[in-house]
Design a protein around this motif. Structure first.
Motif, PDB file in Angstrom:
ATOM      1  N   UNK A 223       0.844  -1.199   0.000  1.00 25.76           N
ATOM      2  CA  UNK A 223       0.000   0.000   0.000  1.00 25.76           C
ATOM      3  C   UNK A 223       0.877   1.246   0.000  1.00 25.76           C
ATOM      4  N   UNK A 224       0.507   2.202  -0.825  1.00 28.81           N
ATOM      5  CA  UNK A 224       1.296   3.408  -0.940  1.00 28.81           C
ATOM      6  C   UNK A 224       0.437   4.630  -1.141  1.00 28.81           C
ATOM      7  N   UNK A 225       1.109   5.746  -1.443  1.00 33.60           N
ATOM      8  CA  UNK A 225       0.433   7.024  -1.656  1.00 33.60           C
ATOM      9  C   UNK A 225       0.308   7.330  -3.143  1.00 33.60           C
ATOM     10  N   UNK A 226       1.386   7.139  -3.892  1.00 36.78           N
ATOM     11  CA  UNK A 226       1.330   7.362  -5.337  1.00 36.78           C
ATOM     12  C   UNK A 226       0.395   6.357  -6.002  1.00 36.78           C
ATOM     13  N   UNK A 227       0.470   5.114  -5.569  1.00 39.10           N
ATOM     14  CA  UNK A 227      -0.440   4.061  -6.020  1.00 39.10           C
ATOM     15  C   UNK A 227      -1.033   3.420  -4.776  1.00 39.10           C
ATOM     16  N   UNK A 228      -2.345   3.436  -4.666  1.00 34.56           N
ATOM     17  CA  UNK A 228      -2.987   2.962  -3.433  1.00 34.56           C
ATOM     18  C   UNK A 228      -2.690   1.496  -3.176  1.00 34.56           C
ATOM     19  N   UNK A 229      -2.765   0.654  -4.225  1.00 39.93           N
ATOM     20  CA  UNK A 229      -2.568  -0.788  -4.085  1.00 39.93           C
ATOM     21  C   UNK A 229      -1.687  -1.261  -5.224  1.00 39.93           C
ATOM     22  N   UNK A 230      -0.570  -1.910  -4.875  1.00 42.56           N
ATOM     23  CA  UNK A 230       0.323  -2.521  -5.861  1.00 42.56           C
ATOM     24  C   UNK A 230       0.491  -3.986  -5.490  1.00 42.56           C
ATOM     25  N   UNK A 231       0.234  -4.881  -6.431  1.00 44.28           N
ATOM     26  CA  UNK A 231       0.307  -6.309  -6.155  1.00 44.28           C
ATOM     27  C   UNK A 231       1.628  -6.887  -6.647  1.00 44.28           C
ATOM     28  N   UNK A 232       1.960  -8.071  -6.152  1.00 48.66           N
ATOM     29  CA  UNK A 232       3.232  -8.711  -6.495  1.00 48.66           C
ATOM     30  C   UNK A 232       3.286  -9.176  -7.938  1.00 48.66           C
ATOM     31  N   UNK A 233       2.142  -9.273  -8.629  1.00 49.33           N
ATOM     32  CA  UNK A 233       2.158  -9.648 -10.043  1.00 49.33           C
ATOM     33  C   UNK A 233       2.320  -8.439 -10.955  1.00 49.33           C
ATOM     34  N   UNK A 234       2.575  -7.256 -10.378  1.00 43.70           N
ATOM     35  CA  UNK A 234       2.856  -6.066 -11.163  1.00 43.70           C
ATOM     36  C   UNK A 234       1.661  -5.220 -11.523  1.00 43.70           C
ATOM     37  N   UNK A 235       0.515  -5.439 -10.872  1.00 43.38           N
ATOM     38  CA  UNK A 235      -0.693  -4.675 -11.166  1.00 43.38           C
ATOM     39  C   UNK A 235      -0.806  -3.492 -10.222  1.00 43.38           C
ATOM     40  N   UNK A 236      -1.157  -2.325 -10.788  1.00 46.04           N
ATOM     41  CA  UNK A 236      -1.344  -1.110 -10.005  1.00 46.04           C
ATOM     42  C   UNK A 236      -2.840  -0.804  -9.951  1.00 46.04           C
ATOM     43  N   UNK A 237      -3.347  -0.584  -8.739  1.00 48.79           N
ATOM     44  CA  UNK A 237      -4.743  -0.194  -8.544  1.00 48.79           C
ATOM     45  C   UNK A 237      -4.742   1.178  -7.875  1.00 48.79           C
ATOM     46  N   UNK A 238      -5.305   2.154  -8.581  1.00 55.82           N
ATOM     47  CA  UNK A 238      -5.326   3.508  -8.011  1.00 55.82           C
ATOM     48  C   UNK A 238      -6.386   4.330  -8.728  1.00 55.82           C
ATOM     49  N   UNK A 239      -6.899   5.318  -8.029  1.00 51.30           N
ATOM     50  CA  UNK A 239      -7.774   6.320  -8.617  1.00 51.30           C
ATOM     51  C   UNK A 239      -7.750   7.559  -7.736  1.00 51.30           C
ATOM     52  N   UNK A 240      -8.089   8.694  -8.322  1.00 49.62           N
ATOM     53  CA  UNK A 240      -8.148   9.947  -7.565  1.00 49.62           C
ATOM     54  C   UNK A 240      -9.510  10.037  -6.892  1.00 49.62           C
TER      55      UNK A 240
END
Length: 419
Positions: A184-201
């Protein structure tokens, strides 16, 4: 299985006024009962839910305004206070202020709650003393009603039903060998180990500008004035829209992750500690206070804890296990060779191992480390989860520094691990 169904209410003016009256009575009962508990604690005594319920019944005979709210709603208020005091202590429980508390009224008796569909888009429910209230039929109930909660947020009223849907949690996931780690991060809310980024404003640029202007207007207005109440209401509407987007985002993300994975690994983050203020005292002032305040706002805006709640709710229907691991060194350890050093993190997004030269996105590398730690915990058991994050873990058998996810108990004793 118990689950929730939330709908938007369409109250008449009289019903909205009555609901606000119920909320005022509940707020008065909460504050009075909390002060009573604090006073008893100062004298060395204790108050319980049973004794306060008995005193509430006596007070209703003396003060007629207490009878305006349903008795069960007042009892649930005392029950909530009892739970909060047992968990945190009476001196850490907050007062319910008129300007900052969002009303929430719980009706626990299913025998006195009747729900029926009134049309293609509308339904109605009969609640004690409120009578029949209309709500937007946005989805089927899907089970028997166990209780109902009426709340107000952003100037609108909602009703949430606790439903027994009759479903049973599966014993095994449809993909039993699948697993994923989540950073879990700020630039990208959710990043998974398979390389998928989940984020929205969650907040648009226009809403951010308008909210800041409303804050400036609020600072210039007199407390208790009608214009100040209008400004607070406008700010609440913006905050409610942002919260709805955040809830929807994490619900969708949790549904995708639990459908595709039998094991989900998260960092065991203490969000309250992470968002603590860096401001010190006059004698010992803090460092980088404004930068830390901006980071705190970004973390709270992202809403990391929302993901945990959404995963716990959806995982019951798919048989997914959610595991939390120690977050120490997951962002500075190389997933390829295990080398741990702060210099490995070139920037927020770039990870370059100084030992083996492995390069990856920093968040993806951290998610892979989290997944490896979760697999180790699943294989060997959750041991050593409480070790300090300020000290690199050492093996009890060999004394060497461990890699991320390696257990300090089982290191050097691999033959005993049957995972």
């Amino acid at each position: 299985m118990l689950t929730g169904r939330k709908y938007r209410l369409e109250l008449t003016a009289a019903q909205a006024e009555q609901g606000q009256e119920f909320a005022d009575v509940c707020r008065a009962v909460w504050n009075t009962a909390l002060e009573q508990r604090r006073e008893y604690r100062r004298r060395g005594g204790r108050m319980t839910y049973v004794s306060q319920t008995a005193e509430l019944a006596e007070a209703k005979r003396e003060f007629a305004w207490l009878c305006a709210a349903p008795a069960q709603v007042l009892q649930q208020t005392l029950r909530d206070l009892d739970r909060a005091c047992r968990q945190h202590g009476p001196f850490k429980v907050r007062w319910r202020s008129k300007g900052h508390w969002s009303p929430s009224l719980r009706f626990p008796d299913p025998q006195r709650i009747h729900v029926e569909r009134a049309g293609r888009k509308w339904g109605r429910a009969k609640l004690p003393k409120l009578g029949w209230v209309r709500f937007r039929w946005s989805r089927p109930l899907g089970g028997a009603v166990r209780s109902a909660t009426v709340s107000r947020r952003g100037g609108r009223w909602f009703v949430a039903f606790l439903i027994e849907d009759g479903k049973i949690a599966p014993e095994q996931h449809s993909l039993p060998t699948s697993a994923v780690g989540i950073d879990r991060g700020v630039k990208a809310a959710v990043v998974t180990s398979d390389g998928t980024f989940h984020h929205r404003a969650f907040t648009s640029e226009g809403e951010a500008v308008r909210y800041r202007r409303l804050q400036q207007r609020l600072a210039r207005q007199r407390k208790g004035s009608a214009n100040r109440r209008k400004t607070i209401a406008a700010m609440g509407r913006i905050a409610a829209r942002v919260a709805d987007r955040r809830t929807d985002f994490y619900a969708r993300t949790a549904n995708r992750l639990t459908t595709r994975n039998a094991l989900i690994v998260l960092e065991d983050l203490r969000v309250k500690n992470l968002t603590a203020s860096a401001a010190g005292t006059l004698a010992n002032p803090g460092r980088n206070v404004r930068q830390k305040a901006g980071l705190n706002r970004a973390i709270l805006e992202t809403g990391w804890h929302r993901l945990e709640l959404a995963l716990a709710s959806v995982a019951r229907y798919t048989g997914t296990r959610v595991v939390k691991v120690n977050p120490a060194y997951t962002s500075m350890s190389c997933h390829a060779c295990g080398h741990t050093a702060p210099e490995n993190r070139d920037s927020q997004a770039v990870f370059r191992c100084r030992a083996c030269g492995h390069q990856d996105h920093a968040d993806i590398n951290a998610a892979k480390n989290i997944k490896a730690a979760g697999l180790a915990v699943s294989a060997c058991g959750d041991v050593g989860a409480g070790r300090s994050v300020k000290q690199e873990p050492k093996s009890r058998a060999t004394g060497r520094t461990l890699c991320v996810g390696e257990s300090p108990v089982h290191a050097g004793e691999e033959a005993k691990c049957t995972g």
